[in-house]
Write a protein that holds these residues in place. Structure first.
Motif, PDB file in Angstrom:
ATOM      1  N   ALA A   1      35.323  43.937  37.850  1.00 11.41           N
ATOM      2  CA  ALA A   1      36.612  43.272  38.052  1.00 11.41           C
ATOM      3  C   ALA A   1      36.434  41.767  38.179  1.00 11.41           C
TER       4      ALA A   1
ATOM      5  N   ARG B   1      35.982  40.382  34.821  1.00 11.84           N
ATOM      6  CA  ARG B   1      37.180  40.470  33.985  1.00 11.84           C
ATOM      7  C   ARG B   1      38.309  39.559  34.466  1.00 11.84           C
ATOM      8  N   TYR B   2      38.454  39.409  35.805  1.00  8.42           N
ATOM      9  CA  TYR B   2      39.668  38.784  36.317  1.00  8.42           C
ATOM     10  C   TYR B   2      39.447  37.526  37.155  1.00  8.42           C
TER      11      TYR B   2
ATOM     12  N   VAL C   1      43.923  37.242  30.070  1.00  4.86           N
ATOM     13  CA  VAL C   1      44.483  38.512  30.536  1.00  4.86           C
ATOM     14  C   VAL C   1      45.889  38.671  29.976  1.00  4.86           C
TER      15      VAL C   1
ATOM     16  N   HIS D   1      49.961  42.482  37.515  1.00  2.00           N
ATOM     17  CA  HIS D   1      48.559  42.265  37.149  1.00  2.00           C
ATOM     18  C   HIS D   1      47.942  43.618  36.787  1.00  2.00           C
TER      19      HIS D   1
ATOM     20  N   TRP E   1      44.979  44.848  37.043  1.00  2.00           N
ATOM     21  CA  TRP E   1      44.129  45.417  38.100  1.00  2.00           C
ATOM     22  C   TRP E   1      44.998  45.998  39.213  1.00  2.00           C
TER      23      TRP E   1
ATOM     24  N   PRO F   1      43.695  32.990  35.058  1.00  2.00           N
ATOM     25  CA  PRO F   1      43.927  32.860  36.505  1.00  2.00           C
ATOM     26  C   PRO F   1      43.464  31.512  37.026  1.00  2.00           C
TER      27      PRO F   1
END
Length: 630
Positions: A203, A206-207, A215, A273, A275, A306
């Protein structure tokens, strides 16, 4: 902004990744899931270097917050004796507010060996230091273990950054606001500043902002029995959707609902989001998903990056569209990163009030040209079961909602670059501070450039503080600086209204009718606490670190730095003598200021107790104010 977006080649999102990342896997394309890209192995030397830097930071901040007691051990040398029987000795340069800047290469650790003698060895292991210091810090094993997780997570990211290398300060100077955010290294005061509890390693890859992975947001329809849309007077719900989603996407989402026999107008549409959808919404709101009160519509076509807060996303496909603030059920930098319902409900109301108030102030608008990035629309979703139970921990009540905020791209001039205040403190892999790079690029001397910075940053903040009794809690991410083509600071951007705006509880006629005469949406505090927001976020939280960088890399002594800040404040006082009573009420030049110990709060005071409300910080002693000196 458009030219920069094209340069990033956002049609191929992988191009944003650092060049050292394994690119054998694609990221989200056309809504299909692919394995996330794997980061290269962290080099052992990089792990040691990341630890060495964080160990120095921990020593400096924990001594500053009086969790540890340093004693002088020679000229410029200090020793910390721990209850575990170990001692750490280091060189440090004293700075403002009683803080010491620790030299990472100077630290040694002494511990009694099996033969009974004490041996001093070079120290680099921040995790070892945490366990050595546990009994002295006064924390418990449970808190220590969770904090260890946060510290280890922070080190993993820092070591990966060192392994892969990074952009130089000169290269960062060419980046736009959104891209630059992805190169920052986190909160400068908090030691475990990338803890991100609940995020897995994949995570993070990825984020997290440093991964620079675009994203696509998932959109859901929430039945109006659960959800409430609010906007400023200029914005309807349909106008927000028309701005955020193209016609083809709106038609696609409409078909999802109609094909299921549902009426599209019976639902509020909002982004989530990905996630959060997977880890929180489908779990905590499973009943509503099963009964089609929450319906997944699909991904939007736009890509987002982000910011440092992780939960605020900037649109990089269409930069003029809104930034989106979304809840994430992760614990990072002291609190769970959800969005309280009172914030989503209050955001457009507070924005409307502030912009009507401040945009009619000629000094702010015409002379300072200050920009207030409004939170113009929101969706509030209360949990249908848990919201009715007293004292439920807030992390479970803030899982679904959103706030749309005006983007920087829509307000900046064509020749203007906007950067966070915090970015000035960034130091690249070669040791060059970003502030030093900007000063040299401007062609100005350090003193002249800094005066532009102080006037740009402090004057609008002081004006709002003294004239209206309002503060924006201007920390490094909320406070943005607009630079001209020569990299000279020219104007201030402020954001995060409903989360961080506070007003004094004293009567201030200039504020006029306030938006919360019955149901308060604005925190009301004593003027000394309002003042403290500025002192902590600007002076203690940023200038404390900026002054040594300016001294080391631009040759301006720290004492001269603080003297110039004081002159800027006094010049404002002289210009607006009619506010003299408020200068005393919100005294920025007081000899002592309360210490609010952020690291101590997590490790010793609040720990990881699951609370019903976000907790308030309480002062722990006092600090000498460098601005009090003539």
């Amino acid at each position: 902004m458009k030219a920069r977006t094209e340069a990033l080649d956002l049609s191929n999102p992988v191009s944003i990744l650092p060049t050292s990342v394994d690119r054998t896997h694609a990221v989200l394309e056309g809504g299909n899931d692919h394995p996330v890209p794997a980061l290269s192995e962290v080099e052992p030397a990089a792990w040691k270097e990341a630890n060495r830097r964080l160990l120095a930071k921990a020593l400096g901040e924990w001594c500053f917050e009086e969790m540890l007691k340093p004693v002088q051990d020679g000229e410029g040398r200090y020793r910390v004796d721990l209850g575990s029987g170990t001692s750490y000795v280091f060189s440090a340069k004293p700075g403002a507010f009683g803080w010491m800047k620790v030299d990472p290469a100077s630290i040694t650790r002494s511990a009694t060996s099996m033969l009974g003698n004490s041996i001093a060895e070079p120290a680099w292991d921040a995790l070892q230091f945490l366990t050595d210091a546990a009994s002295t810090l006064g924390t418990d094993p449970s808190t220590l273990s969770t904090y260890f997780l946060e510290l280890s997570s922070t080190l993993a990211v820092d070591a990966a950054r060192i392994t892969h290398g990074g952009s130089t300060a000169a290269e960062l100077r060419a980046l736009g606001h959104t891209e630059l955010e992805c190169h920052m290294t986190g909160h400068n005061w908090l030691v475990a500043n990338k803890g991100r509890v609940n995020f897995s390693a994949s995570a993070v890859r990825r984020y997290a902002p440093e991964s620079r992975q675009p994203v696509r947001l998932l959109w859901v329809a929430v039945h109006r029995g659960l959800a409430e849309f609010r906007g400023t007077s200029q914005l309807s719900e349909r106008e927000v959707l028309a701005r955020e989603l193209d016609e083809a996407t709106r038609s696609r989402f409409t078909r999802v609902l109609t094909s299921a026999g549902l009426a599209p107008d019976a639902f509020v549409w909002m982004p989530v989001h990905p996630w959060q959808w997977d880890h929180a919404v489908q779990v905590l709101h499973a009943a509503d998903v099963a009964q089609r009160r929450i319906v997944p519509l699909g991904e939007s076509t736009d890509l987002y990056l982000p910011g440092q807060s992780i939960r605020t996303m900037a649109n990089v496909t269409t930069p003029g569209r809104y930034d989106v603030k979304l809840p994430l059920k992760i614990l990072n930098t002291l609190v769970w990163r959800g969005i309280p319902p009172h914030c989503t409900l209050g955001a457009p109301v507070v924005t409307q009030w502030l912009q009507c108030l401040l945009d009619s102030d000629p000094f702010l608008v015409e002379e300072c040209r200050t920009v207030f990035l409004g939170e113009v629309a929101s969706v509030t979703v209360r949990h249908p079961y848990l919201s009715k139970v007293a004292d439920v921990p807030y992390q479970h009540l803030e899982t679904l909602g959103c706030i749309w905020r005006e983007p920087v791209a829509a307000r900046q001039d064509s020749s203007e670059r906007v950067r966070t205040f915090a970015s000035l403190l960034h130091v690249d892999g070669k040791g060059t501070a970003f502030v030093a790079e900007l000063v040299r690029a401007s062609g100005l001397g350090a003193q002249e450039w800094l005066q532009h910075l102080f006037d740009t940053l402090l004057v609008p903040i002081m004006h709002v503080l003294y004239r209206y009794g309002i503060t924006f809690n201007p920390h490094g991410q909320n406070t943005l600086l607009g630079f001209d083509g020569n990299d000279v600071p020219r104007r201030l951007y402020l954001k995060d209204f409903v989360d961080d705006v506070c007003v004094s509880f004293t009567d201030v006629p200039e504020r006029g009718p306030e938006p919360d005469g019955h149901d308060h949406v604005l925190p009301r505090k004593h003027p000394s606490v309002i003042r403290q927001h500025v002192v902590d976020q600007v002076f203690v939280g940023h200038f404390r670190y900026l002054a040594p960088l300016v001294s080391e890399q631009l040759g301006m002594p720290e004492q001269a730095f603080w003297k110039q800040v004081r002159k800027t404040i006094l010049a404002f006082h002289q210009r607006f003598p009619e506010l003299s009573q408020r200068f005393a009420e919100y005294d920025l030049l007081t000899p002592q200021i309360p210490r609010y110990a952020l690291n101590r709060d997590r490790i010793v005071v609040t720990r990881y107790t699951d609370r019903a409300l976000r907790h308030a910080l309480y002062p722990n002693g006092f600090l000498p104010n460098p601005l009090a000196r003539e």
